[in-house]
Each structure stands twice: as C-alpha cells, then as structure tokens.
Design a protein around this motif. Structure first.
Motif, mmCIF file in Angstrom:
data_model
loop_
_atom_site.group_PDB
_atom_site.id
_atom_site.type_symbol
_atom_site.label_atom_id
_atom_site.label_comp_id
_atom_site.label_asym_id
_atom_site.label_seq_id
_atom_site.Cartn_x
_atom_site.Cartn_y
_atom_site.Cartn_z
ATOM 1 N N PHE A 2 -13.482 -3.794 -17.751
ATOM 2 C CA PHE A 2 -12.435 -3.325 -18.666
ATOM 3 C C PHE A 2 -11.294 -2.686 -17.894
ATOM 4 O O PHE A 2 -10.119 -2.926 -18.192
ATOM 5 N N ARG A 3 -11.641 -1.894 -16.906
ATOM 6 C CA ARG A 3 -10.618 -1.226 -16.082
ATOM 7 C C ARG A 3 -9.743 -2.252 -15.365
ATOM 8 O O ARG A 3 -8.509 -2.168 -15.404
ATOM 9 N N THR A 4 -10.380 -3.235 -14.733
ATOM 10 C CA THR A 4 -9.623 -4.258 -14.013
ATOM 11 C C THR A 4 -8.723 -5.045 -14.956
ATOM 12 O O THR A 4 -7.543 -5.277 -14.670
ATOM 13 N N ALA A 5 -9.278 -5.449 -16.090
ATOM 14 C CA ALA A 5 -8.501 -6.239 -17.053
ATOM 15 C C ALA A 5 -7.333 -5.442 -17.604
ATOM 16 O O ALA A 5 -6.214 -5.954 -17.731
ATOM 17 N N ALA A 6 -7.574 -4.179 -17.943
ATOM 18 C CA ALA A 6 -6.517 -3.361 -18.535
ATOM 19 C C ALA A 6 -5.353 -3.155 -17.575
ATOM 20 O O ALA A 6 -4.184 -3.262 -17.962
ATOM 21 N N VAL A 7 -5.661 -2.870 -16.317
ATOM 22 C CA VAL A 7 -4.594 -2.650 -15.329
ATOM 23 C C VAL A 7 -3.794 -3.930 -15.115
ATOM 24 O O VAL A 7 -2.557 -3.911 -15.050
ATOM 25 N N GLN A 8 -4.493 -5.062 -15.019
ATOM 26 C CA GLN A 8 -3.799 -6.334 -14.829
ATOM 27 C C GLN A 8 -2.900 -6.657 -16.019
ATOM 28 O O GLN A 8 -1.771 -7.119 -15.849
ATOM 29 N N VAL A 9 -3.401 -6.416 -17.206
ATOM 30 C CA VAL A 9 -2.623 -6.728 -18.409
ATOM 31 C C VAL A 9 -1.407 -5.821 -18.518
ATOM 32 O O VAL A 9 -0.302 -6.280 -18.832
ATOM 33 N N VAL A 10 -1.587 -4.532 -18.268
ATOM 34 C CA VAL A 10 -0.461 -3.597 -18.356
ATOM 35 C C VAL A 10 0.635 -3.985 -17.364
ATOM 36 O O VAL A 10 1.828 -3.951 -17.691
ATOM 37 N N ALA A 11 0.231 -4.367 -16.156
ATOM 38 C CA ALA A 11 1.221 -4.752 -15.150
ATOM 39 C C ALA A 11 1.902 -6.064 -15.515
ATOM 40 O O ALA A 11 3.117 -6.223 -15.304
ATOM 41 N N THR A 12 1.145 -7.002 -16.081
ATOM 42 C CA THR A 12 1.692 -8.322 -16.381
ATOM 43 C C THR A 12 2.496 -8.336 -17.670
ATOM 44 O O THR A 12 3.346 -9.213 -17.858
ATOM 45 N N ALA A 13 2.253 -7.389 -18.553
ATOM 46 C CA ALA A 13 2.946 -7.358 -19.845
ATOM 47 C C ALA A 13 4.459 -7.205 -19.696
ATOM 48 O O ALA A 13 5.197 -7.427 -20.667
ATOM 49 N N ALA A 14 4.920 -6.833 -18.514
ATOM 50 C CA ALA A 14 6.366 -6.735 -18.293
ATOM 51 C C ALA A 14 7.046 -8.090 -18.485
ATOM 52 O O ALA A 14 8.246 -8.154 -18.779
ATOM 53 N N LEU A 15 6.281 -9.190 -18.333
ATOM 54 C CA LEU A 15 6.854 -10.529 -18.507
ATOM 55 C C LEU A 15 7.103 -10.870 -19.968
ATOM 56 O O LEU A 15 7.716 -11.900 -20.264
ATOM 57 N N ALA A 16 6.617 -10.036 -20.884
ATOM 58 C CA ALA A 16 6.775 -10.328 -22.310
ATOM 59 C C ALA A 16 8.230 -10.427 -22.736
ATOM 60 O O ALA A 16 8.554 -11.107 -23.717
ATOM 61 N N SER A 17 9.100 -9.775 -22.017
ATOM 62 C CA SER A 17 10.511 -9.779 -22.395
ATOM 63 C C SER A 17 11.124 -11.172 -22.321
ATOM 64 O O SER A 17 12.125 -11.454 -22.971
ATOM 65 N N PHE A 18 10.510 -12.069 -21.532
ATOM 66 C CA PHE A 18 11.048 -13.424 -21.404
ATOM 67 C C PHE A 18 10.920 -14.225 -22.693
ATOM 68 O O PHE A 18 11.612 -15.222 -22.879
ATOM 69 N N VAL A 19 9.982 -13.830 -23.576
ATOM 70 C CA VAL A 19 9.783 -14.561 -24.830
ATOM 71 C C VAL A 19 9.976 -13.629 -26.031
ATOM 72 O O VAL A 19 9.320 -13.770 -27.058
ATOM 73 N N ASN A 20 10.864 -12.671 -25.863
ATOM 74 C CA ASN A 20 11.211 -11.762 -26.950
ATOM 75 C C ASN A 20 10.013 -10.942 -27.411
ATOM 76 O O ASN A 20 9.856 -10.665 -28.604
ATOM 77 N N VAL A 40 -2.993 4.147 -16.079
ATOM 78 C CA VAL A 40 -4.132 3.479 -16.715
ATOM 79 C C VAL A 40 -5.280 3.335 -15.725
ATOM 80 O O VAL A 40 -6.450 3.560 -16.064
ATOM 81 N N GLU A 41 -4.949 2.958 -14.483
ATOM 82 C CA GLU A 41 -5.970 2.830 -13.445
ATOM 83 C C GLU A 41 -6.701 4.150 -13.243
ATOM 84 O O GLU A 41 -7.948 4.186 -13.169
ATOM 85 N N GLY A 42 -5.967 5.255 -13.158
ATOM 86 C CA GLY A 42 -6.584 6.548 -12.922
ATOM 87 C C GLY A 42 -7.470 6.996 -14.071
ATOM 88 O O GLY A 42 -8.592 7.472 -13.858
ATOM 89 N N VAL A 43 -6.981 6.836 -15.298
ATOM 90 C CA VAL A 43 -7.757 7.258 -16.467
ATOM 91 C C VAL A 43 -9.034 6.437 -16.592
ATOM 92 O O VAL A 43 -10.134 6.970 -16.807
ATOM 93 N N LEU A 44 -8.929 5.116 -16.451
ATOM 94 C CA LEU A 44 -10.105 4.260 -16.613
ATOM 95 C C LEU A 44 -11.063 4.385 -15.430
ATOM 96 O O LEU A 44 -12.273 4.185 -15.595
ATOM 97 N N ALA A 45 -10.551 4.725 -14.246
ATOM 98 C CA ALA A 45 -11.448 4.990 -13.115
ATOM 99 C C ALA A 45 -12.317 6.211 -13.416
ATOM 100 O O ALA A 45 -13.518 6.233 -13.090
ATOM 101 N N LEU A 46 -11.719 7.217 -14.053
ATOM 102 C CA LEU A 46 -12.480 8.404 -14.440
ATOM 103 C C LEU A 46 -13.521 8.051 -15.496
ATOM 104 O O LEU A 46 -14.676 8.490 -15.426
ATOM 105 N N VAL A 47 -13.119 7.227 -16.480
ATOM 106 C CA VAL A 47 -14.066 6.800 -17.522
ATOM 107 C C VAL A 47 -15.212 6.015 -16.902
ATOM 108 O O VAL A 47 -16.387 6.215 -17.243
ATOM 109 N N GLU A 48 -14.888 5.117 -15.976
ATOM 110 C CA GLU A 48 -15.925 4.326 -15.316
ATOM 111 C C GLU A 48 -16.908 5.221 -14.570
ATOM 112 O O GLU A 48 -18.130 5.001 -14.599
ATOM 113 N N ARG A 49 -16.396 6.241 -13.925
ATOM 114 C CA ARG A 49 -17.265 7.170 -13.197
ATOM 115 C C ARG A 49 -18.183 7.923 -14.157
ATOM 116 O O ARG A 49 -19.360 8.124 -13.874
#
Length: 240
Positions: free
Chosen positions: A151-169, A206-215
């Motif tokens: 979940f942590r890995t997926a969330a960080v990747q999605v948050v970083a990649t979501a910046a591309l959303a602006s290309f499709v409004n 997000v990485e920091g918060v979810l790393a704490l949750v994972e721990r």
C-alpha cells in the motif's frame, strides 16, 4: 529573480493558496484522485493476490501481470482511456492510476500469504478450519505487514504520477505546473518549480506517514528478520 527565487515568492503569496483553483483546491483534487485510485487498486489486487497466495498457484501470473502493468506507460493510458466511455476528466485518471497501483499491491499480497508460518497454517487446518477460514483467520493477519508495504509503495507512486492528470483535464497539483508552462518561461518558471516542489513534498509526506503506519503494523520479530535480511542483501551486493 531566478526560477527558485520566483518559486519562493509564488509559494509565499497567500492568494496562490486560497484563490479558486489555487494550491488548496488543487491539493484536494490531487489527494482525492490518488485515494480513489489506490482504493480501486486494492479492491482489484488484494483479493486476487491473497487467494493466489493461499492456493499456492499463480506465482508466474502475478509476476506476468506486474511486469506487463509496469511496462505500460501511465501517460499512454491517460491518453487512451479518455477516448473510451470514461471520457476526459477524473474517471479516466483514476482508472489509469489504479492500473499503475496494481503491481505492488498484487505482489505484496501474494508474497504476504506465501510467507505465512507453515506451522500456524497446519495447526489451523488440524483444528478443522476450512481453506477460507485459514485464509481469513491465520494467513491474512500474518500478511498485514506485507499489505501495508504494498500500500505504501502504491500510494507514493500514485501521488507522484497523479501530476500527469492535468494533461487530460484531471486537475490536481500538476495543473499548477501546466499553467506555468502556458506562460512565458521568464514569468512562469517560478510557478513550474513551485508545482514540482509541491508534488515532491506531498509524495515525501505520504511516504513518511505510511512508513510509520507500516512500522506500527509490523510485529517486532518480523522487523528484526527484515533488517537482518536487508543487511545480508547489502553485504552480498557489496561483496559482489
């Protein structure tokens, strides 16, 4: 002023935060899109990964799905999906990001169940528990740390990649970057840098918060085992 100084000035302007379409609005869009995408990815990947891990079959399928999914560029999906019934906007973005979230969620769910203590599994079967009960009462609780890591890995990747959303409004913080590119570079350079800093800062948060949750959800013995495995891997790498 250089772009970095312009970015500092831009970020310190309260109107850029509170105006309609400002940072707070874009941040809300970014977080909502990312959360929906990760949730959709969990709904698809976790049941499949847990069940395949429980049955002991499908390891090759998990690897294949993960590799194929990662090989498809997110920008390509964001370009193709708006041409379907989803149309331009947030639904297409959420689906594209969910596809991007599936590999780590699926792989960690499968691995978590396969790594469950065989003795605990056998003891549960000896008590007369059915396969579904063994999965629910024994394997799933033991797999929680792995689910949290995926979940942590997926969330960080999605948050970083979501910046591309602006290309499709699709909105989000990427809209700030896109608006900066729409200006003359001398005027918009600071806004571009500011948008990049906001996206990177949100991903790190997000990485920091979810790393704490994972721990928190990882039992101490498993933490020590993981640290030992990481040290052995590092030593092997250094020795090679």
């Amino acid at each position: 002023m250089n772009p970095v100084q312009q970015a500092v000035v831009w970020l310190n302007d309260p109107l850029n935060w509170t105006n309609p379409g400002g940072i707070l609005d874009r941040l809300g869009e970014h977080l909502s899109m990312s959360a929906l995408a990760v949730l959709l990815g969990c709904l698809v990947a976790w049941p499949v990964g847990l069940w395949l891990g429980h049955t002991g079959r499908g390891g090759g399928l998990v690897l294949l799905v993960s590799n194929v999914t990662l090989a498809v560029p997110t920008l390509a999906l964001l370009t193709i999906l708006p041409l379907t019934f989803l149309g331009f906007g947030r639904p297409a973005v959420v689906v594209a990001l969910a596809v991007f979230a599936v590999p780590p969620l699926l792989a960690n769910a499968y691995t978590g169940v396969r790594q469950a203590d065989p003795e605990a599994r056998d003891a549960a079967r000896g008590m007369g528990l059915s396969g579904a009960q063994v999965l629910r009462r024994v394997e799933l609780p033991l797999a929680v740390p792995y689910l949290a890591a995926g979940f942590r890995t997926a969330a960080v990747q999605v948050v970083a990649t979501a910046a591309l959303a602006s290309f499709v409004n699709g909105g989000g913080l990427g809209q700030i970057i896109r608006a900066g590119f729409g200006l003359d570079i001398a005027a918009g350079g600071g806004q571009i840098v500011a948008g990049g800093v906001l996206v990177a800062g949100l991903a790190l948060l997000v990485e920091g918060v979810l790393a704490l949750v994972e721990r928190v959800v990882t039992p101490r013995p498993l933490r020590r085992a993981r640290r030992a495995a990481n040290r052995r891997a590092a030593d092997a790498t250094a020795g090679g």
